[in-house]
Each structure stands twice: as structure tokens, then as C-alpha cells.
Design a protein around this motif. Structure first.
Motif, PDB file in Angstrom:
ATOM      1  N   ASN A   1     -10.717  47.938  10.601  1.00 58.36           N
ATOM      2  CA  ASN A   1     -10.731  46.516  10.938  1.00 58.36           C
ATOM      3  C   ASN A   1     -10.052  45.671   9.868  1.00 58.36           C
ATOM      4  O   ASN A   1      -9.402  44.667  10.181  1.00 58.36           O
ATOM      5  N   ARG A   2     -10.177  46.071   8.583  1.00 55.28           N
ATOM      6  CA  ARG A   2      -9.465  45.347   7.521  1.00 55.28           C
ATOM      7  C   ARG A   2      -7.960  45.524   7.667  1.00 55.28           C
ATOM      8  O   ARG A   2      -7.183  44.587   7.478  1.00 55.28           O
ATOM      9  N   LEU A   3      -7.537  46.719   8.051  1.00 62.03           N
ATOM     10  CA  LEU A   3      -6.119  47.002   8.263  1.00 62.03           C
ATOM     11  C   LEU A   3      -5.576  46.148   9.410  1.00 62.03           C
ATOM     12  O   LEU A   3      -4.511  45.535   9.297  1.00 62.03           O
ATOM     13  N   ILE A   4      -6.319  46.068  10.500  1.00 61.50           N
ATOM     14  CA  ILE A   4      -5.910  45.255  11.650  1.00 61.50           C
ATOM     15  C   ILE A   4      -5.897  43.771  11.278  1.00 61.50           C
ATOM     16  O   ILE A   4      -4.985  43.036  11.663  1.00 61.50           O
ATOM     17  N   ARG A   5      -6.886  43.318  10.513  1.00 59.97           N
ATOM     18  CA  ARG A   5      -6.949  41.907  10.108  1.00 59.97           C
ATOM     19  C   ARG A   5      -5.740  41.536   9.248  1.00 59.97           C
ATOM     20  O   ARG A   5      -5.140  40.478   9.429  1.00 59.97           O
ATOM     21  N   ALA A   6      -5.365  42.401   8.318  1.00 59.51           N
ATOM     22  CA  ALA A   6      -4.204  42.123   7.461  1.00 59.51           C
ATOM     23  C   ALA A   6      -2.934  42.024   8.296  1.00 59.51           C
ATOM     24  O   ALA A   6      -2.116  41.116   8.110  1.00 59.51           O
ATOM     25  N   ARG A   7      -2.780  42.933   9.245  1.00 61.33           N
ATOM     26  CA  ARG A   7      -1.595  42.912  10.109  1.00 61.33           C
ATOM     27  C   ARG A   7      -1.591  41.671  10.998  1.00 61.33           C
ATOM     28  O   ARG A   7      -0.573  41.010  11.176  1.00 61.33           O
ATOM     29  N   SER A   8      -2.740  41.319  11.550  1.00 59.95           N
ATOM     30  CA  SER A   8      -2.842  40.136  12.400  1.00 59.95           C
ATOM     31  C   SER A   8      -2.526  38.861  11.620  1.00 59.95           C
ATOM     32  O   SER A   8      -1.832  37.973  12.125  1.00 59.95           O
ATOM     33  N   ASN A   9      -3.036  38.775  10.395  1.00 61.19           N
ATOM     34  CA  ASN A   9      -2.736  37.606   9.563  1.00 61.19           C
ATOM     35  C   ASN A   9      -1.253  37.528   9.225  1.00 61.19           C
ATOM     36  O   ASN A   9      -0.678  36.441   9.168  1.00 61.19           O
ATOM     37  N   LEU A  10      -0.606  38.674   9.014  1.00 61.09           N
ATOM     38  CA  LEU A  10       0.835  38.706   8.764  1.00 61.09           C
ATOM     39  C   LEU A  10       1.591  38.164   9.976  1.00 61.09           C
ATOM     40  O   LEU A  10       2.497  37.334   9.838  1.00 61.09           O
ATOM     41  N   ILE A  11       1.205  38.596  11.153  1.00 61.39           N
ATOM     42  CA  ILE A  11       1.846  38.126  12.390  1.00 61.39           C
ATOM     43  C   ILE A  11       1.624  36.630  12.583  1.00 61.39           C
ATOM     44  O   ILE A  11       2.558  35.896  12.926  1.00 61.39           O
TER      45      ILE A  11
END
Length: 123
Positions: free
Chosen positions: A72-82
């Protein structure tokens, strides 16, 4: 900073995993949402307009005690980048740096995952 070959391959595999997860999540969103392509590699996209740099972090705030799972931290970082890329009007992010210290459960260690990239508008 120099990484052993095994660590470098692991980082690349994790980034590819994040991109695949991102594509699945983006395709599940309504069509009104502009898609943002995340690329990793030596060179950014050709023929695109450079808009600036962005950072996507797994942390929502500096004082946050993060007990969220690694995935979930990995997905959150990617989502914030997008999301940051969309704020600049971009539809392509070329990841130029990733800090993935959040994978290891070391007591007292920071679990933040961070991606830094260049944002482009490609037509």
C-alpha cells in the motif's frame, strides 16, 4: 551511491511491479481521468514537452507513524507521483530516482518510499 547488481535488479523489478499495478488501477478509473504513463530507463520520452520535476511519496505528512503495508505504501507513492504530474498538466512521468527504504522492517528506520521524476506532456 553504488548499489550491488542484485539490489539494482530488485529496484527495477519493484518499479516494473509498481507500473503494472498502476496500469491496472488507472484502467479501473472512470474514463474522464487522464492517464499518466510512468516510464523507467535511461532516457525520457522523445518529442514531448518537458513540464518540470515531481516527487511522489508514501508519506502523507512528516509526523505520520506509518503502519501501512509495504504494498500500500508503494501504491501510495506511485499515486502521489501521478497526481503531482497531473497538477502540471503532464501525461508522462520519467522516473529518474527512487528511494525504496520502506521495504525493510527495521526498528526505528524510516519506511518512506519516494519516486522523483520528470513530467512531460506528450501528444
Amino acid at each position: 551511491m553504488c548499489f550491488p547488481k542484485l539490489s539494482y535488479k530488485l529496484i527495477i523489478q519493484l518499479l516494473v511491479f509498481a507500473i503494472v499495478i498502476g496500469c491496472v488501477e488507472v484502467s479501473a478509473q472512470p474514463e474522464e481521468s487522464e492517464k499518466v504513463i510512468i516510464t523507467v530507463g535511461k532516457f525520457g520520452p522523445d518529442g514531448c514537452e518537458f513540464l518540470g520535476k515531481v516527487k511522489g511519496s508514501s508519506k502523507e505528512s512528516e509526523i505520520e507513524e506509518d503502519t501501512t503495508s509495504y504494498t500500500n505504501r508503494l501504491i501510495r507513492a506511485r499515486s502521489n507521483l501521478i497526481n503531482e504530474a497531473k497538477k502540471l498538466g503532464g501525461n508522462n512521468v520519467h522516473v529518474i530516482h527512487s528511494n525504496n527504504s520502506g521495504k525493510y522492517e527495521i526498528p526505528g528506520a524510516d519506511k518512506e518510499i519516494m519516486h522523483i521524476g520528470n513530467v512531460y506532456r506528450c501528444h
